[in-house]
Design an enzyme around this catalytic site. Structure first.
Site, PDB file in Angstrom:
ATOM      1  N   ARG A  33       0.832  -1.206   0.000  1.00 37.41           N
ATOM      2  CA  ARG A  33       0.000   0.000   0.000  1.00 37.41           C
ATOM      3  C   ARG A  33       0.867   1.255   0.000  1.00 37.41           C
ATOM      4  O   ARG A  33       0.542   2.248  -0.655  1.00 37.41           O
ATOM      5  CB  ARG A  33      -0.940  -0.022   1.204  1.00 37.41           C
ATOM      6  CG  ARG A  33      -1.968  -1.149   1.114  1.00 37.41           C
ATOM      7  CD  ARG A  33      -2.887  -1.192   2.316  1.00 37.41           C
ATOM      8  NE  ARG A  33      -3.736  -2.391   2.265  1.00 37.41           N
ATOM      9  CZ  ARG A  33      -4.588  -2.744   3.209  1.00 37.41           C
ATOM     10  NH1 ARG A  33      -4.705  -2.001   4.306  1.00 37.41           N
ATOM     11  NH2 ARG A  33      -5.323  -3.829   3.076  1.00 37.41           N
ATOM     12  N   GLU A 177     -12.350 -15.065  12.403  1.00 35.99           N
ATOM     13  CA  GLU A 177     -12.507 -14.446  11.087  1.00 35.99           C
ATOM     14  C   GLU A 177     -12.406 -15.468   9.958  1.00 35.99           C
ATOM     15  O   GLU A 177     -11.332 -15.729   9.427  1.00 35.99           O
ATOM     16  CB  GLU A 177     -11.447 -13.353  10.867  1.00 35.99           C
ATOM     17  CG  GLU A 177     -11.587 -12.654   9.526  1.00 35.99           C
ATOM     18  CD  GLU A 177     -10.569 -11.534   9.329  1.00 35.99           C
ATOM     19  OE1 GLU A 177     -10.538 -10.975   8.221  1.00 35.99           O
ATOM     20  OE2 GLU A 177      -9.817 -11.224  10.266  1.00 35.99           O
ATOM     21  N   LYS A 219     -15.973 -12.202  12.914  1.00 37.64           N
ATOM     22  CA  LYS A 219     -15.611 -11.225  11.882  1.00 37.64           C
ATOM     23  C   LYS A 219     -15.763 -11.892  10.516  1.00 37.64           C
ATOM     24  O   LYS A 219     -14.805 -12.427   9.962  1.00 37.64           O
ATOM     25  CB  LYS A 219     -14.187 -10.719  12.089  1.00 37.64           C
ATOM     26  CG  LYS A 219     -13.767  -9.652  11.070  1.00 37.64           C
ATOM     27  CD  LYS A 219     -12.409  -9.052  11.387  1.00 37.64           C
ATOM     28  CE  LYS A 219     -12.014  -8.038  10.309  1.00 37.64           C
ATOM     29  NZ  LYS A 219     -10.735  -7.352  10.612  1.00 37.64           N
ATOM     30  N   SER A 261     -14.064  -5.669   5.604  1.00 42.81           N
ATOM     31  CA  SER A 261     -14.463  -4.963   4.372  1.00 42.81           C
ATOM     32  C   SER A 261     -14.089  -5.759   3.132  1.00 42.81           C
ATOM     33  O   SER A 261     -14.769  -5.663   2.103  1.00 42.81           O
ATOM     34  CB  SER A 261     -13.842  -3.561   4.317  1.00 42.81           C
ATOM     35  OG  SER A 261     -12.457  -3.594   4.558  1.00 42.81           O
ATOM     36  N   GLY A 262     -13.018  -6.523   3.180  1.00 41.76           N
ATOM     37  CA  GLY A 262     -12.709  -7.501   2.142  1.00 41.76           C
ATOM     38  C   GLY A 262     -12.484  -6.967   0.756  1.00 41.76           C
ATOM     39  O   GLY A 262     -12.733  -7.661  -0.230  1.00 41.76           O
ATOM     40  N   GLY A 263     -12.048  -5.730   0.621  1.00 42.61           N
ATOM     41  CA  GLY A 263     -11.802  -5.172  -0.696  1.00 42.61           C
ATOM     42  C   GLY A 263     -12.923  -4.285  -1.220  1.00 42.61           C
ATOM     43  O   GLY A 263     -12.814  -3.734  -2.323  1.00 42.61           O
ATOM     44  N   ARG A 294      -8.672  -1.409   5.290  1.00 35.59           N
ATOM     45  CA  ARG A 294      -8.521  -0.502   4.147  1.00 35.59           C
ATOM     46  C   ARG A 294      -9.710   0.443   4.002  1.00 35.59           C
ATOM     47  O   ARG A 294      -9.530   1.621   3.678  1.00 35.59           O
ATOM     48  CB  ARG A 294      -8.311  -1.322   2.879  1.00 35.59           C
ATOM     49  CG  ARG A 294      -8.061  -0.512   1.631  1.00 35.59           C
ATOM     50  CD  ARG A 294      -7.540  -1.386   0.494  1.00 35.59           C
ATOM     51  NE  ARG A 294      -8.167  -2.699   0.467  1.00 35.59           N
ATOM     52  CZ  ARG A 294      -7.812  -3.660  -0.370  1.00 35.59           C
ATOM     53  NH1 ARG A 294      -6.821  -3.459  -1.224  1.00 35.59           N
ATOM     54  NH2 ARG A 294      -8.425  -4.818  -0.360  1.00 35.59           N
TER      55      ARG A 294
END
Length: 346
Positions: A33, A177, A219, A261-263, A294
């Site tokens: 990132r 998760e 999660k 959020s997974g993208g 993110r």
């Protein structure tokens, strides 16, 4: 194991329509990132970035807990305060990512198994002495041609359960998760079917491992079509299918569900969380909140770019994003808030 301590911590992690911030990116992920934005990929830059996040004024108005990375808990702020103490001083509960990442599952092409159980008991003891109160372990499930296989689902569920039991033994709340990835061309119904199978298996293994539901946080992924699916579904469909899947699989004794959020884009993740709470809050037994990485951080990271002079503007962006998601936990988020916050904050 003290059930009261576990339950009190778990309840506090999802209380008051607030969520969690995941600051636990591995060094390779964080570096990628940074590289995309031209930021130096060094331990010092990662330290400065995470200091900027945790010292954001008013962060605890929308955040109950922060998931940290092993490197971070061993670093100190510029004023020599430890990161764990800085999180506590911000009235936020400190946690830690403890898995060692997803590796290839031997004999099962294109499937993964999460590693990290070796020496986990001793690592948890060390983290507990530092003041860490919860942990996180991520399992990765891919949808594709002939996958996920039952063996992949069972192995990952067993790993999650063993990790969770060790956490509770140390009086640390486990964040469980199991992530069904967005990657692929599968549709919404396929994601529903796979996620339902995964969650059923996870809670079966948690039961067999004698994990106390009142002392965990789930999660999961939202029920989403694959990123390459022609039909991307609308927010209302996604909210309906996600809540339906959770009601079928998650015991009412679990204190809270904090979505990854997974993208997803920042605004889509917020809108979808909002739709669930706006439409179904009176029908569900658990708190529905967020544990985004993110989707919370990226607007701030784009502003910061590794420059101290951008820190205040980046913190404003992060604070605004957190408040939008806190509103979504109440079903009170409106898309207009995105523009209003942009004009007001930066």
């Amino acid at each position: 194991m003290d059930i009261n301590i576990l339950n009190q911590t778990a309840q506090a992690m999802v209380a008051h329509n607030k969520g969690l911030i995941a600051m636990d990116e591995s060094n390779p992920t964080c570096n990628k990132r940074f590289a995309d934005l031209g930021i130096l990929q060094t331990p010092e830059m990662r330290r400065r970035y995470r200091e900027m996040i945790i010292t954001t004024p008013g962060l605890n108005k929308g955040i109950n807990a922060a998931i940290l990375y092993d490197e971070t808990v061993r670093q100190r702020l510029s004023d020599d305060t430890s990161f764990v103490k800085a999180v506590e001083d911000a009235s936020i509960i400190p946690g830690i990512k403890v898995d060692m990442g997803a590796k290839d599952l031997a004999g099962f092409p294109n499937e993964k198994i999460t590693e990290g159980l070796d020496n986990l008991r001793s690592r948890l003891t060390e983290y507990s002495k530092m003041g860490i109160r919860f942990a996180k372990w991520r399992a990765v499930i891919t949808i594709g041609n002939g996958i996920p296989t039952p063996r992949c689902i069972v192995n990952n569920a067993m790993g999650l359960a063993q990790y969770a039991a060790l956490c509770q033994e140390a009086n640390m709340v486990p964040i469980v998760e199991p992530e069904v990835l967005m990657d692929g061309n599968h549709d919404l119904k396929t994601c529903f079917s796979v996620t339902e199978r995964v969650l059923h298996e996870v809670f079966e293994q948690l039961y067999k491992q004698r994990v106390i539901n009142e002392g965990i946080i789930l999660k999961p992924n939202m029920i989403l079509p694959g990123t390459n699916c022609p039909d991307q579904s609308n927010t209302e469909e996604i909210a309906e299918m996600t809540v339906k899947c959770l009601l079928r699989t998650v015991p009412a004794s679990v204190p809270g569900i904090a979505f990854l959020s997974g993208g997803q884009t920042s605004s889509l993740a917020t809108a979808r969380l909002n739709a669930m709470n706006a439409q179904y809050k009176s029908e569900i037994p658990w708190a529905l909140t967020f544990s985004f990485s993110r989707a919370l951080q990226y607007p701030a990271l784009e502003i910061w770019k590794g420059l101290d002079e951008n820190s205040i503007a980046a913190q404003n962006a992060l604070y605004h994003r957190v408040q939008l998601n806190a509103n979504a936990c109440q079903g009170k988020y409106l898309s207009e808030m995105e523009i209003e916050g942009h004009q007001r904050q930066y």
